[in-house]
Write an enzyme that holds these catalytic residues in place. Sequence first.
Site, PDB file in Angstrom:
ATOM      1  CD  GLU B  41      -2.598   1.004   2.762  1.00 44.55           C
ATOM      2  OE1 GLU B  41      -2.268   0.113   3.593  1.00 44.55           O
ATOM      3  OE2 GLU B  41      -3.560   1.769   2.932  1.00 44.55           O
ATOM      4  CE  LYS B 112      -7.117   1.201   3.475  1.00 44.80           C
ATOM      5  NZ  LYS B 112      -5.833   1.518   4.171  1.00 44.80           N
ATOM      6  CB  CYS B 148      -4.580  -2.072   3.922  1.00 44.87           C
ATOM      7  SG  CYS B 148      -3.798  -2.432   5.519  1.00 44.87           S
TER       8      CYS B 148
END
Lengths: 551, 551
Positions: B41, B112, B148
Amino acid sequence: MKITIAQLNYHIGNFEGNVAKILEAIKQAKAEGSDLVVFGELCTCGYPPRDFLEFDDFIKLSEKAVKRIAKAAKGIAVVVGSPTRNPVIEGKDLYNSAYFLADGKVQSVAHKALLPTYDIFDEYRYFEPAGEFNIVEYKGKRIALTVCEDIWNVGNENPMYTICPLDELMPQKPDVVLNLSASPFSYDHAADRIHVLKANVKRYGLPMFYVNHSGAQTEVIFDGGSLVMSPNGKVFDELPYFQELIRTYDLDEVMTGKAKDKNAPYGEQPKEKIALIHDALLTGLRDYFGKLGLKKAILGLSGGIDSAVVAVLAQRALGAENVRVLLMPSQFSSDHSINDARQLAQNINIQYDIIHIEDIYDEFAVTLKPHFAGTSFNVTEENIQARIRGLLLMAMSNKFGNILLNTSNKSEAAVGYGTLYGDMAGGLSVIGDLYKMEVYALAEYMNKDSEVIPRNIITKPPSAELRPDQKDSDSLPPYEQLDEVLFQYIEKQQGPKEIIKMGFDKKLVARVLRLVNISEFKRYQTAPMLRVSNKAFGMGRRMPIVGKYLS
Amino acid sequence: MKITIAQLNYHIGNFEGNVAKILEAIKQAKAEGSDLVVFGELCTCGYPPRDFLEFDDFIKLSEKAVKRIAKAAKGIAVVVGSPTRNPVIEGKDLYNSAYFLADGKVQSVAHKALLPTYDIFDEYRYFEPAGEFNIVEYKGKRIALTVCEDIWNVGNENPMYTICPLDELMPQKPDVVLNLSASPFSYDHAADRIHVLKANVKRYGLPMFYVNHSGAQTEVIFDGGSLVMSPNGKVFDELPYFQELIRTYDLDEVMTGKAKDKNAPYGEQPKEKIALIHDALLTGLRDYFGKLGLKKAILGLSGGIDSAVVAVLAQRALGAENVRVLLMPSQFSSDHSINDARQLAQNINIQYDIIHIEDIYDEFAVTLKPHFAGTSFNVTEENIQARIRGLLLMAMSNKFGNILLNTSNKSEAAVGYGTLYGDMAGGLSVIGDLYKMEVYALAEYMNKDSEVIPRNIITKPPSAELRPDQKDSDSLPPYEQLDEVLFQYIEKQQGPKEIIKMGFDKKLVARVLRLVNISEFKRYQTAPMLRVSNKAFGMGRRMPIVGKYLS
């Protein structure tokens, strides 16, 4: 309908104290014949409660506080801010809510939809945004309840949110908008606030009652400045800054924009930057001490402008009898430093003691001699002097209970021109959010009626006096330039290219930005700094220490 | 299809360094015949970039990094994490994105959706959550890109989010899930991670490739432990902790859960708490120094357990030649302290110097005598000794460029049992996230093969030796009890009632919680602490200083 706004100074976690204050204000509002009294955001628990919100016990105490206040909401409606549990398991555990209390109980609860998560704000850390929007009816009026940021998504060039709570509420045809705020001071915030409220009134054509906190919570200062806006877009009233105050308005008068009583004290407040900063810092100092149950301060008086300004602020905030200073000359101190410092102490009538540091310094030199063999005087020896002074101040602080005030300014803190555990020591940084040129302006402001700060302190070239004939200008660019580059980088978040485009020297810009970035480790260990700008060091500016950007 | 995971140690803001590392890994993946290589990330800019993200210049550099990497994505697909601008004016300015690069250019970008905003995480401060979900097709495979936290809303008892990104992606029938992470170490995180990945595989029946960072960024340590999970819910491979490593997998083997090569080094890693903490702290120390371009450390060796453990960690992380210690006895030091400290220094072969502080202490006493008249020896004089030691260490640090390591433990930091600017000084707190009992366990672990830390240091009762016959137990509860109460309050966020219910004495609990809360001002000025637990002091625990809750 009569509406009262209560601009109060709360204390984080002090539920007893906050509730007592709120109950007293309700009593007063009733005595004034009010129908409705409005308090600030999260007023039961204080703002910002930060990670206390993660404790179930803390939320229970907030809930109990609301219950106690609800019991007093008889013959009057009361609107208070308090955290609420989110009954849905998905999402954050809490809402940031406005409780509408009447007839001795909770009538309805409205949640905050726009959760500031920038600068000093961490609301999305704790709160789920509101998903529903409902107005409240009371005594024939349809009332829109909003919490702080909820009204700030109007009139912005770069809105941070994708919805606008009042747009959601308008189909329900509200008559009046209440806003419970905890909106921190910065020197241009009062003007921004009026701008945003005007944009709301222009869009919705409704009267607005905006209620802010007053007082400080560590570094975060609330100026009050609560507002009543008429539907014609004019400020009907703005409450004085940095004061607790309760005032009742006739909604009909607010609607027309005209007070029947020609002597009503309504109107806007003056907004002169340095005067606001001065009053904000007094508030910050007073509440830091008051809320921690402390009285007495100590600081080192060097003869320079920074410590002079802090001494005067402390004397004005805490009283001369609660401030003492140490004058700690070394072999490098000039005569004028001692004389100027002494003169200042006498001018403001505070206790001063002179402690020479040469003998201690010499003893360090003797002790370190075998270890320093073959090295020459450099910044190490300068730092030893600064740290001896820090140690002496902390010794007096420990012995007599005077809290050490830090006297570093924002320009120094930015470029790391200070000694950790030396002149950077202290429980609270008083002027750490003022650039050096702003410190000068504040000194002039303090002297406006009479010479409090000796002229020579203001006019002489700044020096740390840690080696012979040292001047700040030996190692730093002129403050006029330095401050402007820092302002562009820190407040305006401009990068090196943009700043150079403004006409600053390329090497100077690279050097200054590098100094700022490599000094992060020092600022990490600095006391909280009373925040007066839109971007202060501390919780509002979160930077990596181990990084390699512009460094 | 062959998929490579690249578990690398990035450096915040060091775009040159990060890109070079990524390009080298792409080369290696190609050499291994891989079709697709996945990085962590925000790997272009490092994690957490914090408020650097607010600088347009920083985002431009991230964009340039992606362009350079895209050019190398020829004959292989590359997935990297990097910030992306939000083209819509409403909402936050950025997305936290996964870039899918192939044929020399950006093929698609996935954002994300779940933005951690708790503990050390501030992602909603910067990023807008994803509103769209699209899979990527490559070489006949349908690939789900996640970042994540996106996969962490499955299998939780108290989910923090209201959506689940893979639920959104499933209608598009992905064949494989990639997850780009920057998921910090804590001593039970590796087990949690496997638990969450298993819950995902169970729900979706898909193979997963989870790629983490390794290495530390100031206090935040990444352990790596990247994972490949087979659709049968078994760990196909877990990469070693605290290492940079690139490894290529055959997707067909992952699908079946069986490697063709019986000698393949696949499998789970051992997860013993104290061993993990030991290795994490070495990583934290190594990268703090390495990424700041520093080599040498210094610390005070008191003869006690805390400084002994830190000295051994420093020696193991930085090499004996880069660590020096000062032994600084006073009139209150016992003989065994000096002997034990000297023995330790000799055991680990580091430079030690003995500097007696009595003369300097006496000079302070003489200087302060007129001001301290009529007072008696108390904590002030204890603090003076601690601060003289801090000053001497900082003097050596300044003169020779050795960074001072702080040796305070979490129990002390919690209850404020330490002297600001004295033993609380230092650039990095090495064991500030270890309770005292964990420090003992770590000492035993260090001694497992041979006696590195002299036995007497481990067995003698802890003492600050700042007054005659002082013991920690004079002013603190036994560490066995203290640590447990602290753990419940700090890590488990239990309130006083809950902790008392566990069987702890009411007065003890009230006293300990009060000490924690009134010591916030001290912790505010402490160095960053290497984080090994789920709740360390510092950026992950944000508490008011001026509060009145349990204080």
